[in-house]
Scaffold this active site. Structure first.
Site, PDB file in Angstrom:
ATOM      1  N   SER A  60       0.657  -1.033   0.568  1.00  0.00           N
ATOM      2  CA  SER A  60      -0.056  -0.104  -0.375  1.00  0.00           C
ATOM      3  C   SER A  60       0.739   1.095  -0.134  1.00  0.00           C
ATOM      4  O   SER A  60       1.865   1.100   0.911  1.00  0.00           O
ATOM      5  CB  SER A  60      -1.042  -0.107   1.171  1.00  0.00           C
ATOM      6  OG  SER A  60      -1.296   1.078   1.753  1.00  0.00           O
ATOM      7  N   TYR A  99      -2.013  -1.273  10.018  1.00  0.00           N
ATOM      8  CA  TYR A  99      -2.161  -1.742   8.515  1.00  0.00           C
ATOM      9  C   TYR A  99      -0.844  -0.881   8.070  1.00  0.00           C
ATOM     10  O   TYR A  99      -0.045  -1.640   7.089  1.00  0.00           O
ATOM     11  CB  TYR A  99      -3.307  -0.133   8.329  1.00  0.00           C
ATOM     12  CG  TYR A  99      -3.209  -0.701   6.444  1.00  0.00           C
ATOM     13  CD1 TYR A  99      -3.979  -2.111   6.267  1.00  0.00           C
ATOM     14  CD2 TYR A  99      -3.066   0.501   5.551  1.00  0.00           C
ATOM     15  CE1 TYR A  99      -4.061  -2.135   4.920  1.00  0.00           C
ATOM     16  CE2 TYR A  99      -3.465  -0.450   4.456  1.00  0.00           C
ATOM     17  CZ  TYR A  99      -3.700  -1.451   4.200  1.00  0.00           C
ATOM     18  OH  TYR A  99      -3.954  -1.707   2.821  1.00  0.00           O
TER      19      TYR A  99
END
Length: 253
Positions: free
Chosen positions: A145, A158
């Site tokens: 990401s 995350y």
């Protein structure tokens, strides 16, 4: 353009029954690969596999697996090899996100994110690579990401898991280069997927994201397909250990 063809190749996409994973599976099948898609839900995995088969005419397989359980992962890999006879491309796509301030983040939620986003790619790749070494060919594509490179509030687990996945990708590239196995990471920015609907449906949060996107829109899942096929194909033979950002310009600021 024939170098983009994946005829005769077999791809395994974790979390491939929905969202970006389903798009990746479709893209590889359209390029000629046979594909196996996974989900915790057997019915969903099999339905997605059948959908891809009908759309592309390629051989497909739907597998139920918990990608945090190594015994289930080994059984999954055995099933793919038993069905197709080989395994050339692994896309570690399965992932979760829990959004909380650090002081409100409970240990169970932290462990869930880290185990799914970082430990699972480690386990899946460890189970697959021995087969790739025998073949003297392999493509590992980890879905990280942009939040592995830049931070965002309330995304502590995350961000750290995706940052770790980027570093893990580099180690994989170093350790298996001699076996003609490449490992690269894709770092998507904000894409309009099921995981992000909670943000998209919140007007204030949605506007925050749009304000940080020079292109002023969310990405469409299919806009990652060209990169997926490139990394899986022979055209990327000399690329390994890279992290490629597709984020609408967010990290350019």
């Amino acid at each position: 353009m024939t170098n983009f063809k994946l005829d005769g190749k077999v791809a395994l996409i974790t979390g491939g029954s929905q969202g970006l994973g389903l798009e990746f599976a479709r893209a590889l099948a359209n390029a000629g690969a046979s594909v196996a898609v996974t989900s915790r839900d057997k019915r969903k995995a099999q339905e997605s596999a059948e959908l891809i088969r009908k759309e592309t005419g390629r051989d497909t397989l739907g597998v139920a697996v918990d990608v945090t359980d190594y015994e289930q992962i080994q059984a999954m890999v055995d099933q793919v090899i038993g069905t197709f006879g080989r395994l050339d491309i692994l896309i570690n796509n399965a992932g979760v996100n829990v959004r909380k301030p650090i002081l409100d983040f409970d240990e169970a939620s932290w462990d869930l994110v880290q185990t799914t986003n970082l430990k699972a790619p480690f386990l899946c790749t460890k189970a697959v690579v021995p087969h790739m070494i025998k073949q003297k060919f392999g493509r590992i594509i980890n879905i990280a990401s942009m939040l592995g490179q830049v931070a965002l509030a309330e995304r502590s687990a995350y961000c750290s898991s995706k940052g770790g996945l980027i570093q893990l990708t580099k180690v994989m590239a170093l350790e298996w280069a001699e076996h003609n196995i490449t490992a690269n990471a894709i770092c998507p920015g904000p894409f309009a997927t099921e995981m992000n609907q909670v943000v998209i449906n919140n007007p204030e949060a949605n506007q925050f994201f749009l304000n940080h996107l020079p292109l002023k829109r969310w990405g469409k899942p299919g806009e990652l397909n060209g990169l997926i096929v490139y990394l899986a194909s022979e055209l990327s033979n000399f690329m390994t250990g890279s992290s490629l950002v597709i984020d609408g310009g967010w990290t350019s600021e």
